[in-house]
Design a protein around this motif. Structure first.
Motif, PDB file in Angstrom:
ATOM      1  N   ASP A 229       9.704 -16.433   0.176  1.00 18.59           N
ATOM      2  CA  ASP A 229      10.995 -16.433  -0.518  1.00 18.59           C
ATOM      3  C   ASP A 229      10.872 -17.180  -1.835  1.00 18.59           C
ATOM      4  O   ASP A 229      10.315 -18.290  -1.884  1.00 18.59           O
ATOM      5  CB  ASP A 229      12.070 -17.108   0.338  1.00 18.59           C
ATOM      6  CG  ASP A 229      12.394 -16.329   1.602  1.00 18.59           C
ATOM      7  OD1 ASP A 229      12.162 -15.104   1.601  1.00 18.59           O
ATOM      8  OD2 ASP A 229      12.859 -16.948   2.580  1.00 18.59           O
ATOM      9  N   VAL A 230      11.400 -16.584  -2.907  1.00 20.15           N
ATOM     10  CA  VAL A 230      11.435 -17.252  -4.201  1.00 20.15           C
ATOM     11  C   VAL A 230      12.778 -17.957  -4.313  1.00 20.15           C
ATOM     12  O   VAL A 230      13.823 -17.316  -4.486  1.00 20.15           O
ATOM     13  CB  VAL A 230      11.239 -16.252  -5.355  1.00 20.15           C
ATOM     14  CG1 VAL A 230      11.319 -16.988  -6.693  1.00 20.15           C
ATOM     15  CG2 VAL A 230       9.912 -15.524  -5.219  1.00 20.15           C
ATOM     16  N   LEU A 231      12.749 -19.299  -4.140  1.00 19.84           N
ATOM     17  CA  LEU A 231      13.968 -20.094  -4.225  1.00 19.84           C
ATOM     18  C   LEU A 231      14.258 -20.413  -5.684  1.00 19.84           C
ATOM     19  O   LEU A 231      13.341 -20.579  -6.493  1.00 19.84           O
ATOM     20  CB  LEU A 231      13.816 -21.394  -3.422  1.00 19.84           C
ATOM     21  CG  LEU A 231      13.375 -21.274  -1.960  1.00 19.84           C
ATOM     22  CD1 LEU A 231      13.320 -22.654  -1.305  1.00 19.84           C
ATOM     23  CD2 LEU A 231      14.290 -20.351  -1.177  1.00 19.84           C
ATOM     24  N   TYR A 232      15.545 -20.538  -6.006  1.00 19.66           N
ATOM     25  CA  TYR A 232      15.907 -20.880  -7.384  1.00 19.66           C
ATOM     26  C   TYR A 232      17.102 -21.813  -7.391  1.00 19.66           C
ATOM     27  O   TYR A 232      17.899 -21.869  -6.442  1.00 19.66           O
ATOM     28  CB  TYR A 232      16.238 -19.620  -8.191  1.00 19.66           C
ATOM     29  CG  TYR A 232      17.595 -19.027  -7.852  1.00 19.66           C
ATOM     30  CD1 TYR A 232      18.715 -19.300  -8.634  1.00 19.66           C
ATOM     31  CD2 TYR A 232      17.764 -18.188  -6.751  1.00 19.66           C
ATOM     32  CE1 TYR A 232      19.964 -18.765  -8.328  1.00 19.66           C
ATOM     33  CE2 TYR A 232      18.990 -17.647  -6.439  1.00 19.66           C
ATOM     34  CZ  TYR A 232      20.092 -17.934  -7.226  1.00 19.66           C
ATOM     35  OH  TYR A 232      21.333 -17.414  -6.920  1.00 19.66           O
ATOM     36  N   ASN A 233      17.206 -22.573  -8.493  1.00 17.08           N
ATOM     37  CA  ASN A 233      18.389 -23.385  -8.789  1.00 17.08           C
ATOM     38  C   ASN A 233      18.588 -23.286 -10.295  1.00 17.08           C
ATOM     39  O   ASN A 233      17.745 -23.749 -11.070  1.00 17.08           O
ATOM     40  CB  ASN A 233      18.182 -24.835  -8.345  1.00 17.08           C
ATOM     41  CG  ASN A 233      19.473 -25.640  -8.421  1.00 17.08           C
ATOM     42  OD1 ASN A 233      20.444 -25.218  -9.044  1.00 17.08           O
ATOM     43  ND2 ASN A 233      19.469 -26.828  -7.799  1.00 17.08           N
ATOM     44  N   SER A 234      19.679 -22.668 -10.707  1.00 11.55           N
ATOM     45  CA  SER A 234      19.889 -22.388 -12.131  1.00 11.55           C
ATOM     46  C   SER A 234      21.229 -22.931 -12.590  1.00 11.55           C
ATOM     47  O   SER A 234      22.249 -22.794 -11.894  1.00 11.55           O
ATOM     48  CB  SER A 234      19.825 -20.875 -12.383  1.00 11.55           C
ATOM     49  OG  SER A 234      20.062 -20.589 -13.747  1.00 11.55           O
ATOM     50  N   SER A 235      21.222 -23.530 -13.773  1.00 10.72           N
ATOM     51  CA  SER A 235      22.466 -24.031 -14.372  1.00 10.72           C
ATOM     52  C   SER A 235      23.173 -22.954 -15.201  1.00 10.72           C
ATOM     53  O   SER A 235      24.271 -23.184 -15.706  1.00 10.72           O
ATOM     54  CB  SER A 235      22.153 -25.244 -15.258  1.00 10.72           C
ATOM     55  OG  SER A 235      21.272 -24.875 -16.317  1.00 10.72           O
ATOM     56  N   THR A 236      22.514 -21.795 -15.319  1.00 14.42           N
ATOM     57  CA  THR A 236      23.023 -20.720 -16.180  1.00 14.42           C
ATOM     58  C   THR A 236      22.964 -19.396 -15.436  1.00 14.42           C
ATOM     59  O   THR A 236      22.096 -19.187 -14.588  1.00 14.42           O
ATOM     60  CB  THR A 236      22.159 -20.617 -17.462  1.00 14.42           C
ATOM     61  OG1 THR A 236      22.105 -21.895 -18.099  1.00 14.42           O
ATOM     62  CG2 THR A 236      22.745 -19.601 -18.435  1.00 14.42           C
ATOM     63  N   ASN A 237      23.905 -18.503 -15.749  1.00  8.94           N
ATOM     64  CA  ASN A 237      23.839 -17.162 -15.180  1.00  8.94           C
ATOM     65  C   ASN A 237      22.516 -16.505 -15.560  1.00  8.94           C
ATOM     66  O   ASN A 237      22.046 -16.622 -16.687  1.00  8.94           O
ATOM     67  CB  ASN A 237      24.996 -16.293 -15.695  1.00  8.94           C
ATOM     68  CG  ASN A 237      26.343 -16.781 -15.208  1.00  8.94           C
ATOM     69  OD1 ASN A 237      26.430 -17.535 -14.226  1.00  8.94           O
ATOM     70  ND2 ASN A 237      27.414 -16.349 -15.875  1.00  8.94           N
ATOM     71  N   ILE A 238      21.938 -15.773 -14.613  1.00  9.72           N
ATOM     72  CA  ILE A 238      20.636 -15.150 -14.840  1.00  9.72           C
ATOM     73  C   ILE A 238      20.824 -13.658 -15.099  1.00  9.72           C
ATOM     74  O   ILE A 238      21.456 -12.944 -14.304  1.00  9.72           O
ATOM     75  CB  ILE A 238      19.710 -15.363 -13.629  1.00  9.72           C
ATOM     76  CG1 ILE A 238      19.475 -16.868 -13.388  1.00  9.72           C
ATOM     77  CG2 ILE A 238      18.381 -14.647 -13.823  1.00  9.72           C
ATOM     78  CD1 ILE A 238      18.718 -17.178 -12.111  1.00  9.72           C
ATOM     79  N   GLY A 239      20.281 -13.181 -16.244  1.00 11.58           N
ATOM     80  CA  GLY A 239      20.372 -11.759 -16.587  1.00 11.58           C
ATOM     81  C   GLY A 239      19.069 -11.023 -16.358  1.00 11.58           C
ATOM     82  O   GLY A 239      19.054  -9.781 -16.325  1.00 11.58           O
ATOM     83  N   GLY A 279      23.919  -4.096 -16.177  1.00 15.56           N
ATOM     84  CA  GLY A 279      24.446  -5.334 -16.733  1.00 15.56           C
ATOM     85  C   GLY A 279      24.823  -6.376 -15.689  1.00 15.56           C
ATOM     86  O   GLY A 279      25.525  -7.346 -15.991  1.00 15.56           O
ATOM     87  N   GLY A 280      24.357  -6.196 -14.458  1.00 18.34           N
ATOM     88  CA  GLY A 280      24.642  -7.186 -13.413  1.00 18.34           C
ATOM     89  C   GLY A 280      23.977  -8.517 -13.698  1.00 18.34           C
ATOM     90  O   GLY A 280      22.932  -8.579 -14.374  1.00 18.34           O
ATOM     91  N   THR A 281      24.542  -9.590 -13.190  1.00 20.35           N
ATOM     92  CA  THR A 281      23.987 -10.933 -13.389  1.00 20.35           C
ATOM     93  C   THR A 281      23.985 -11.697 -12.066  1.00 20.35           C
ATOM     94  O   THR A 281      24.768 -11.410 -11.152  1.00 20.35           O
ATOM     95  CB  THR A 281      24.791 -11.744 -14.420  1.00 20.35           C
ATOM     96  OG1 THR A 281      26.149 -11.888 -13.953  1.00 20.35           O
ATOM     97  CG2 THR A 281      24.794 -11.042 -15.769  1.00 20.35           C
ATOM     98  N   ILE A 282      23.096 -12.645 -12.012  1.00 23.28           N
ATOM     99  CA  ILE A 282      23.055 -13.575 -10.871  1.00 23.28           C
ATOM    100  C   ILE A 282      23.760 -14.849 -11.311  1.00 23.28           C
ATOM    101  O   ILE A 282      23.329 -15.499 -12.275  1.00 23.28           O
ATOM    102  CB  ILE A 282      21.605 -13.881 -10.464  1.00 23.28           C
ATOM    103  CG1 ILE A 282      20.876 -12.585 -10.077  1.00 23.28           C
ATOM    104  CG2 ILE A 282      21.561 -14.875  -9.310  1.00 23.28           C
ATOM    105  CD1 ILE A 282      19.390 -12.771  -9.844  1.00 23.28           C
ATOM    106  N   PRO A 283      24.871 -15.229 -10.655  1.00 19.60           N
ATOM    107  CA  PRO A 283      25.643 -16.396 -11.109  1.00 19.60           C
ATOM    108  C   PRO A 283      24.820 -17.673 -11.066  1.00 19.60           C
ATOM    109  O   PRO A 283      23.870 -17.818 -10.280  1.00 19.60           O
ATOM    110  CB  PRO A 283      26.802 -16.461 -10.112  1.00 19.60           C
ATOM    111  CG  PRO A 283      26.891 -15.097  -9.511  1.00 19.60           C
ATOM    112  CD  PRO A 283      25.475 -14.584  -9.475  1.00 19.60           C
TER     113      PRO A 283
END
Length: 409
Positions: A229-239, A279-283
């Motif tokens: 699994d590729v875990l992530y933690n982002s402060s910005t929406n990912i396009g 144009g979908g994004t990952i919040p």
């Protein structure tokens, strides 16, 4: 005349002292001795028969003693004395006079000693020369030669017996003990981890990567590979995103928040590429970005490129667990400047310094920029916690002052 009498009396006294300074029971175990014409013995076993030769004289007969009391027949022939019982009589284990000889000449000792038990088995006997007199049998149970002829001798080792066997509680003959790390005579835990705890080796330091169970355990703007699994933690929406898999052979990528956002995720060689045609994004947030299918053993991710919905680059890192990329580290020295008491120092709840004395100082410690120092009387509970927020890469000196129980200091 008086001097001659005195000298004669003194000589007789010395002779008497030599002759009576020991008894049969003072002899070494399993030995015979010639005392005048008496054959003395000290045996740990029951005696069923005996034979020996007389040195320097001819035995012409034998009588009395414990052999006669046990019904033994004792005969002499040449220099040999032979004793046994026709009726199965035995001489009990112990000490006493075996028999008394009639001698032609001055006997110097006994030889060719053969002793047997009631079953005819040989007993290991030796001749004890009583002419040396004195206390010649060692009676100290702690000696190496307890119960044997000669002065007592003791082990030269500090923590081993006379045969070199290590006593319980020690690990060698020099008095060393095993330390908490299992090293004989070692210094114990002397390696300080990044969190301030003391361990036996660097491999014993806890790794932050072991604490990562979900994307929300990561610092912001980090990726981490956990069991595919590729875990992530982002402060910005990912396009969109792109990265390479290190050490494995990719077969595909499925699921995760990328799939939920309608991303198309493709793989080629070692590269993973994800974007949306609609144009979908990952919040912004944390979770599983996607799950990789691969052969072999992957060591991590590299060449990470993350973008926001406008195509602008987002600064992302791969979290390898070796340091805390969010907090950074600072160099810290701790000084104990309180006259009382001697204390234990805890860093983030882990014991870092035990028995820290007045005016003692640590070496330079590399600690996270955010940590808490706890102070406790040695062996006691923490009485005060002091949180610190430091600058990444800075150098600091932490000085403990005041007195226990003094609320003003």
């Amino acid at each position: 005349m008086f001097n001659k009498i005195t000298n004669l009396y003194f000589s007789l006294f010395l002779t008497l002292m030599i002759n009576v300074s020991y008894s049969q029971c003072d002899m070494p175990d399993n030995s015979l001795s010639l005392n005048g014409t008496d054959i003395w013995y000290n045996s740990t076993e029951i005696i069923g028969g005996f034979q020996f030769s007389v040195d320097g004289a001819l035995p012409t007969g034998a009588s009395g003693g414990d052999a006669a009391a046990a019904g033994f027949t004792v005969s002499t022939g040449g220099s040999t004395v032979l004793g046994f019982s026709f009726t199965g009589g035995t001489i009990p284990a112990g000490c006493g006079t075996l028999t008394s000889l009639s001698l032609d000449g001055n006997a110097s000792g006994l030889s060719n000693i053969v002793m047997s038990d009631p079953s005819g088995n040989s007993l290991n006997f030796s001749y004890f020369d009583s002419s040396s007199g004195g206390d010649v049998v060692c009676e100290d149970e702690n000696a190496c030669n307890f119960g044997e002829l000669g002065e007592c001798t003791f082990s030269d080792y500090q923590s081993c017996d006379c045969d070199g066997n290590v006593y319980d509680g020690y690990c060698d003959c020099d008095g060393s003990i095993l330390d908490e790390c299992g090293d004989c005579g070692g210094n114990g835990a002397d390696v300080m981890c990044d969190d301030g705890s003391m361990v036996c080796s660097e491999s014993d330091c806890s790794s932050d990567s072991e604490e990562i169970e979900s994307g929300c355990d990561l610092p912001e703007n980090n990726l981490y590979l956990l069991n595919g699994d590729v875990l992530y933690n982002s402060s910005t929406n990912i396009g969109g995103f792109q990265f390479s898999l290190d050490g494995g052979s990719l077969n595909g990528a499925v699921g995760g928040d990328a799939a939920a956002a309608g991303f198309t995720v493709s793989t080629g060689g070692s590269t993973v590429l994800g974007f949306s045609f609609t144009g979908g994004t990952i919040p912004a947030g944390c979770g599983i970005l996607t799950s990789l299918l691969f052969d072999g053993t992957a060591s991590g991710l590299s060449s990470i490129v993350m973008s926001d919905p406008s195509g602008n680059s987002i600064d992302f890192d791969y979290y390898d667990g070796s340091t805390d990329p969010e907090l950074g580290t600072a160099t810290v020295q701790i000084i104990h400047n309180s006259a009382s008491p001697t204390v234990d120092v805890y860093v983030d709840g882990g014991l870092a310094i035990s028995g820290f004395e007045y005016r003692a100082a640590t070496g330079l410690l590399e600690l996270p920029t955010s940590f808490t120092v706890g102070i406790a009387p040695t062996g006691g509970e923490v009485i005060a916690d002091f949180p610190f927020e430091l600058v990444d890469g800075g150098s600091y000196v932490v000085v403990a002052t005041g007195l226990l129980g003094d609320t003003t200091t």
